[in-house]
Design a protein around this motif. Structure first.
Motif, PDB file in Angstrom:
ATOM      1  N   SER A  30      16.638  -5.395  -8.281  1.00  0.00           N
ATOM      2  CA  SER A  30      16.255  -4.433  -7.224  1.00  0.00           C
ATOM      3  C   SER A  30      17.434  -3.564  -6.804  1.00  0.00           C
ATOM      4  O   SER A  30      17.278  -2.365  -6.546  1.00  0.00           O
ATOM      5  N   PHE A  39      11.976   2.327  -9.641  1.00  0.00           N
ATOM      6  CA  PHE A  39      11.266   1.275  -8.923  1.00  0.00           C
ATOM      7  C   PHE A  39      11.264  -0.020  -9.735  1.00  0.00           C
ATOM      8  O   PHE A  39      11.205   0.009 -10.963  1.00  0.00           O
ATOM      9  N   GLU A  41       8.910  -3.287  -9.894  1.00  0.00           N
ATOM     10  CA  GLU A  41       7.626  -3.742  -9.355  1.00  0.00           C
ATOM     11  C   GLU A  41       7.243  -5.119  -9.890  1.00  0.00           C
ATOM     12  O   GLU A  41       7.373  -5.377 -11.088  1.00  0.00           O
ATOM     13  N   GLU A  42       6.753  -5.964  -8.990  1.00  0.00           N
ATOM     14  CA  GLU A  42       6.417  -7.344  -9.359  1.00  0.00           C
ATOM     15  C   GLU A  42       4.942  -7.479  -9.751  1.00  0.00           C
ATOM     16  O   GLU A  42       4.051  -7.071  -9.009  1.00  0.00           O
ATOM     17  N   TYR A  43       4.703  -8.049 -10.918  1.00  0.00           N
ATOM     18  CA  TYR A  43       3.342  -8.344 -11.377  1.00  0.00           C
ATOM     19  C   TYR A  43       3.290  -9.830 -11.718  1.00  0.00           C
ATOM     20  O   TYR A  43       3.596 -10.228 -12.835  1.00  0.00           O
ATOM     21  N   GLY A  48       0.634  -7.171  -7.677  1.00  0.00           N
ATOM     22  CA  GLY A  48       0.558  -6.115  -8.691  1.00  0.00           C
ATOM     23  C   GLY A  48      -0.633  -5.201  -8.466  1.00  0.00           C
ATOM     24  O   GLY A  48      -1.707  -5.659  -8.087  1.00  0.00           O
ATOM     25  N   PRO A  52      -1.266   0.834 -12.129  1.00  0.00           N
ATOM     26  CA  PRO A  52      -0.060   1.029 -11.313  1.00  0.00           C
ATOM     27  C   PRO A  52      -0.019   2.442 -10.740  1.00  0.00           C
ATOM     28  O   PRO A  52      -0.623   3.364 -11.305  1.00  0.00           O
ATOM     29  N   SER A  60       9.282   3.491 -13.313  1.00  0.00           N
ATOM     30  CA  SER A  60       9.089   2.105 -12.846  1.00  0.00           C
ATOM     31  C   SER A  60       9.490   1.089 -13.902  1.00  0.00           C
ATOM     32  O   SER A  60       9.223   1.272 -15.088  1.00  0.00           O
ATOM     33  N   TYR A  62       8.381  -2.530 -14.580  1.00  0.00           N
ATOM     34  CA  TYR A  62       7.397  -3.550 -14.204  1.00  0.00           C
ATOM     35  C   TYR A  62       7.901  -4.894 -14.729  1.00  0.00           C
ATOM     36  O   TYR A  62       8.181  -5.023 -15.926  1.00  0.00           O
ATOM     37  N   LEU A 696      10.821  -2.348  -1.707  1.00  0.00           N
ATOM     38  CA  LEU A 696       9.410  -2.382  -1.278  1.00  0.00           C
ATOM     39  C   LEU A 696       9.097  -1.224  -0.346  1.00  0.00           C
ATOM     40  O   LEU A 696       8.047  -0.581  -0.454  1.00  0.00           O
ATOM     41  N   GLU A 699       8.847   1.966  -2.217  1.00  0.00           N
ATOM     42  CA  GLU A 699       7.576   2.024  -2.958  1.00  0.00           C
ATOM     43  C   GLU A 699       6.432   2.437  -2.045  1.00  0.00           C
ATOM     44  O   GLU A 699       5.607   3.272  -2.389  1.00  0.00           O
TER      45      GLU A 699
END
Length: 729
Positions: A30, A39, A41-43, A48, A52, A60, A62, A696, A699
């Motif tokens: 991060s 970015f 991003e958490e999946y 998620g 997206p 991004s 991911y 976060l 985002e």
């Protein structure tokens, strides 16, 4: 990944095997995202967004588990955005040969290869053998290297002699030394494998992992070692170890496992799936900072988060009752030697004379081959694949689907894997099954004298199952349960909704304690008893089961078991305390934790399932809230803090009590101030929490900005009417 994001300006997907590793990577990356403007991003689990969010400027990264990575790729294909994915990195690529998760990983990669010519795939593994098959499947170059930042020495221990593993030697091993240990008769009896002698050579100044075959064995070994450690060990970082115990109590509402209470003062703890997420995180932090110097652990730690050690000891060449596989052995000993800390790492495998021959084969043979599980995992593999191929319009007729199958990892290995049937027959059979199940429909495209050609389209139920990533073994039962639920949905309590989102596979493995079941049943409110009655389960039935009486009435065993697990989850949401629920139902707290994680994940799947079926509109709003409750399972005020990766309940409580009550508070916090105000928080963790919170917040702000611009933009289908010259004048 950075090159792709910053120079080539395209998105990147990184696929990792476990939720914990996803979170570890998010925390670590991060700060890069914030500094370099992309970015992260958490999946994972129930987190998620699908599809997206489409970003204007920033790209991004991911970071996803295998399952969520698959859903993400599906949604990018569906929205025509798969080309925006420049790079896919798969860690632990050998997992492609492991059960249903391997099948899901294979489907993901096959779809990327088929639908995007510009996406690069990089797979990494330290334990792969049949690389040629994977090369052919991925159309890949192969790069291999034996370099290890820290040298690893492998040893075997038989009785009190230690041998070094040496492939050049005749027996694959050469004598190294005799273990010099003065053992009393009691100690000989308690510790015939000389574990105490082996660990005291390295702890407390260096760290050590002892891999044990079972969870119970981990706890017993930890206690046994502590019984015989000298009292000197108690003094090593004594104050910090008391802090660990205090923090463990805080996160568990005053509870503490009696084994940990006895072992932590010596710097020792066990590590297995019986711990809660909060406990595991706290113990891992203490181990990483050297406060704890010894973990007794099961094989899951080898594939999990990064916890290296100076010495790794394998208590026996078994995982549960199964003899160790070569790649499991490599994963475990790979934990030895910490880059930047140690100059050397060593592993010692303890074995009995009876296992000697098998162990000698184990250390000298090549790694196991990995084989496709696409067809073996019937409902989670090939059928799910066909459903999504047709649903996403990647391939809709038999020829195209067969052509796609030829390009999969299974297609490459079909000669080895298919004995009785051909790939064509397997393809035809699977499509027939899906059509009979009502998930696909057959259309005739053209009739000629020689043959009739068919294409397929997905039915509403098929689309819902594929969008919800529901295991096809359960999709019709789920539809039936949701349909029946509409007839009399009880909303006075959460019990009915929880029942509908209790994972089917966990229900079928559950064995209820009938006395506890009866006790819980008798405490239900009238509304809750209504739920049980709707499901056909009565107090009388449970009472008879509890007292061992004969039962004439036939009740669906799966329903009874699932309802029992719903009681566990319901109690958990009411009390938000795993310990008290664990005591109430006499279940291990780690099992309750995984039930909760499973239910949160399944709840978000059921939500996506319902979004595709108009008749289930009522569930949409309800399940969104329930998924949130199951994901965090804490008092409402802590949820905003727990959205930050790596902040679990214990840490969220500390932050909340220190005045950090929102995401904005955390994003604007000073890490140095956090360290001073929050107990047992290292500088690294404080920085990670702040950068994850900033990420976060960025985002969310970006998503709102996108929305504003979208609202103010002229619609592309806006009717354009020519204005006449007179009107202009």
């Amino acid at each position: 990944m950075l090159q792709e994001l910053l120079c080539r300006r395209r998105d990147v997907l990184m696929i990792l095997p476990y939720v914990a590793i996803v979170q570890e990577k998010i925390s670590g990356l991060s700060s890069f995202g914030i500094e370099l403007g992309f970015f992260v991003e958490e999946y994972a689990g129930s987190k998620g967004k699908f599809p997206p969010i489409k970003r204007r400027e920033k790209k991004s990264l991911y970071i996803a588990t295998i399952e969520k990575g698959h859903s993400l790729v599906n949604s990018l294909i569906e929205t025509g955005r798969i080309g925006s994915l420049g790079l896919v990195v798969v860690d632990e690529l050998h997992m492609i040969g492991e059960g249903s998760r391997g099948a899901i990983l294979e489907m993901t990669l096959a779809k990327i290869l088929y639908t995007s010519e510009t996406t690069q795939i990089i797979g990494m593994s330290a334990t792969l053998n049949n690389v040629e098959d994977l090369q052919e499947f991925l159309q890949a170059e192969y790069y291999t290297n034996q370099f290890r930042p820290v040298e690893l020495k492998e040893y075997l221990k038989i009785n009190n002699a230690i041998y070094e593993v040496d492939c050049k030697a005749e027996n694959s091993m050469t004598f190294s030394r005799l273990l010099n240990c003065q053992y009393s008769d009691t100690l000989k009896k308690m510790d015939p494998d000389h574990l105490v002698a082996l660990v005291t050579e390295v702890i407390p100044n260096y760290s050590c992992l002892v891999f044990c075959p079972t969870k119970k064995n981990c706890e017993n070994v930890a206690e046994m070692i502590c019984k015989f450690l000298s009292k000197e060990h108690l003094k090593h970082r004594e104050k910090e170890k008391h802090e660990v115990i205090k923090n463990l109590k805080n996160i568990s509402s005053g509870n503490l496992c009696p084994v940990l209470k006895r072992t932590i003062p010596f710097g020792v703890a066990y590590h297995h799936s019986g711990l809660t997420n909060d406990e595991r995180k706290l113990l891992e932090e203490a181990y990483s900072t050297g406060v704890l110097c010894l973990f007794t652990c099961t094989s899951t730690l080898a594939a999990g988060v990064n916890l290296p050690a100076r010495r790794v000891i394998l208590r026996a060449p078994y995982v549960a009752k199964e003899f160790l596989k070569r790649n499991q052995y490599k994963q475990m000993i790979g934990r030895a030697g910490r880059a930047g800390i140690d100059s050397i790492g060593e592993s010692i495998l303890i074995l009995q004379e009876k296992d000697k021959q098998q162990v000698l084969e184990l250390i000298s043979r090549p790694l196991e081959n990995c084989y496709s599980h696409l067809v073996q995992e019937f409902t989670k593999g090939i059928q799910t694949l066909f459903l999504s191929l047709i649903g996403l319009k990647i391939a809709t007729n038999l020829d195209d689907i067969y052509h796609f199958m030829c390009g999969t990892f299974f297609g490459v290995q079909q000669k080895i894997l298919l004995k009785e049937k051909s790939l064509w027959e397997v393809t035809v059979e699977s499509l027939r099954y899906l059509t009979e199940k009502g998930l696909l429909q057959k259309d005739t495209i053209n009739k000629s004298e020689e043959e009739i050609q068919y294409s397929f389209h997905i039915t509403k139920l098929g689309r819902a199952s594929f969008k919800g990533t529901i295991d096809l073994a359960y999709c019709d039962i789920l539809y039936r349960d949701l349909k029946k639920g509409l007839e009399g949905l009880v909303l006075e309590s959460l019990l009915h909704l929880i029942y509908l989102t209790t994972p089917y596979d966990m229900g079928s493995q559950c064995v209820p304690d009938w006395m506890i079941y009866f006790r819980q049943f008798s405490q239900l409110s009238p509304a809750e008893q209504n739920v049980a009655a709707l499901l056909g389960v009565s107090e009388n039935f449970i009472g008879k089961k509890a007292s061992g009486q004969a039962i004439k009435k036939k009740v669906d065993k799966d329903v009874v078991n699932r309802l029992y697990l719903s009681f566990v989850l319901y109690a958990l949401l009411k009390e938000t305390n795993i310990w008290s629920v664990s005591e109430k139902f006499n279940m291990p707290r780690g099992y309750i934790q995984s039930l909760l994680t499973g239910a949160a994940s399944f709840s978000s799947c059921v939500l996506h399932f319902c979004e595709e079926l108009e008749e289930f509109w009522v569930y949409r709003a309800l399940l969104g809230e329930l998924t949130k409750k199951l994901t965090y399972c804490v008092k409402a005020e802590l949820i905003p803090l727990m959205e930050v990766t790596g902040v679990l309940e214990g840490r969220a409580k500390q932050l909340y009590n220190a005045g950090y009550k929102s995401l904005m508070h955390l994003a604007n916090a000073n890490p140095e101030v956090l360290i001073r105000t929050i107990d047992h928080l290292s500088r690294r963790q404080a920085k990670q929490i702040v950068s994850s919170a900033k990420m976060l917040l960025h985002e969310k702000a970006e998503a709102l900005q996108e929305e504003v611009e979208e609202l103010l933009r002229l619609p592309p289908d806006f009717p354009s009417i020519e204005v006449s010259a007179a009107e202009k004048a």
